[in-house]
Design an enzyme around this catalytic site. Sequence first.
Site, mmCIF file in Angstrom:
data_model
loop_
_atom_site.group_PDB
_atom_site.id
_atom_site.type_symbol
_atom_site.label_atom_id
_atom_site.label_comp_id
_atom_site.label_asym_id
_atom_site.label_seq_id
_atom_site.Cartn_x
_atom_site.Cartn_y
_atom_site.Cartn_z
ATOM 1 N N ARG A 80 0.836 -1.209 0.000
ATOM 2 C CA ARG A 80 0.000 0.000 0.000
ATOM 3 C C ARG A 80 0.868 1.256 0.000
ATOM 4 N NH1 ARG A 80 -4.592 0.299 4.453
ATOM 5 N NH2 ARG A 80 -2.814 0.898 5.751
ATOM 6 N N LYS A 183 -2.715 6.538 1.045
ATOM 7 C CA LYS A 183 -2.494 7.053 2.406
ATOM 8 C C LYS A 183 -1.560 8.265 2.374
ATOM 9 C CE LYS A 183 -2.091 4.982 6.998
ATOM 10 N NZ LYS A 183 -3.340 5.469 7.573
HETATM 11 C C1 PLP Z 1 -8.550 6.786 6.464
HETATM 12 C C2 PLP Z 1 -8.288 5.425 6.952
HETATM 13 N N1 PLP Z 1 -9.185 4.458 6.697
HETATM 14 C C3 PLP Z 1 -8.999 3.200 7.115
HETATM 15 C C4 PLP Z 1 -7.881 2.827 7.831
HETATM 16 C C5 PLP Z 1 -7.694 1.411 8.273
HETATM 17 O O1 PLP Z 1 -6.749 0.765 7.477
HETATM 18 P P1 PLP Z 1 -5.917 -0.467 8.039
HETATM 19 O O2 PLP Z 1 -6.895 -1.494 8.440
HETATM 20 O O3 PLP Z 1 -5.077 -0.922 6.897
HETATM 21 O O4 PLP Z 1 -5.143 0.055 9.180
HETATM 22 C C6 PLP Z 1 -6.918 3.806 8.120
HETATM 23 C C7 PLP Z 1 -5.695 3.445 8.855
HETATM 24 O O5 PLP Z 1 -4.709 3.117 8.250
HETATM 25 C C8 PLP Z 1 -7.128 5.123 7.682
HETATM 26 O O6 PLP Z 1 -6.237 6.076 7.959
#
Ligand code: PLP
Length: 337
Positions: A80, A183
């Site tokens: 990612r 991200k």
């Molecule tokens: C905006 C957002 N959505 C969802 C998530 C959850 O993603 P993950 O399960 O990969 O941590 C995160 C955290 O990383 C986030 O910042």
Amino acid sequence: MESIDWKNLPFGYLKTDYNIRCQFKDGKWGSLEVSSSEYFNIHIAATGLHYGQEVFEGLKAYRGKDNKIRLFRCRDNAQRMFDSGSYIQMAAPPVDLFVEAVQKAVKLNERFVPPYESGATLYVRPLLIGTGAQVGVKPADEYLFVVFTTPVGPYFKTGFKPLDVMITRNSDRAAPLGTGHVKVGGNYAAGLTAGVAAQQLGYASCLYLDAKEKKYIDECGPANFFGIKNNTYITPDSKSILPSITNRSLMTLAQDLGIKVERRPIEVPELETFEEAGACGTAAVITPIKKIFDPETNKVYDYGSEAGPVSVKLYNLLRAIQYGDAEDTHGWITFVE
Ligand SMILES: Cc1ncc(COP(=O)(O)O)c(C=O)c1O
């Protein structure tokens, strides 16, 4: 070592011993360097400072009953970050380099990996930033990849206790064809005002709607959203939400448990029909939702003050895999040795 109250750690920054750094220069990545400084020097014209060339990741290291340290789906975070960086024209570390840096950062800070059953974990924060100088709006030709760690408690103070969230209708964290699915730091900047506004009104987090029509549920602060009804796990399909690794894992585990899974748009009124609702992510794990407030209609969707049975089942199984208490049938665990 200073004694740490593992059971009462906030989700905050606590200095650990070392961080890892790696520079991209002259078209290639250098070797991993170990640093004990919490600072780095940066050029005043770095693209990370001016044009938002900055992406990050978040994952956790878990100490099991066997005292072994496990990383959960680390390669998925690596991929990612590669996708996020590539999307905004950055040089991003290859998956293997990312994994090696994370392993090294955790190993060197081993004494900060909280004990089994303390409720705390070692949070790992990989960061990629454009360090090369540009004055015109152009990608940098130099980048810095950093991995630091910090022991954390639950993201939401309530832990696994249900909390209240509020629908945000007067701002967007990401545009329909923008950067919501990667991200980048800018998404979080865009969401700060809505997050603070929700907290000032007593809500733990805001619940974003799709930016185009304000008709569908997008995601819940720094976590994805899911609803449960009729033994079905339902989670939004949207191009402007972050593809959560936790959510993906929960979909797989739900199927393993004989729960149906639907990934599709969720219109706001459908909230009325859910038996359970929750937020999920690395930091949030599963945080059940008690109430969702919609300021436009003054409507409150109420799911009760205890986590529902499906959320409990999924939470227990996910945690058991992360801590090594259940078999890792999907190959999600990497040991730090
Ligand atoms: C905006 C957002 N959505 C969802 C998530 C959850 O993603 P993950 O399960 O990969 O941590 C995160 C955290 O990383 C986030 O910042």
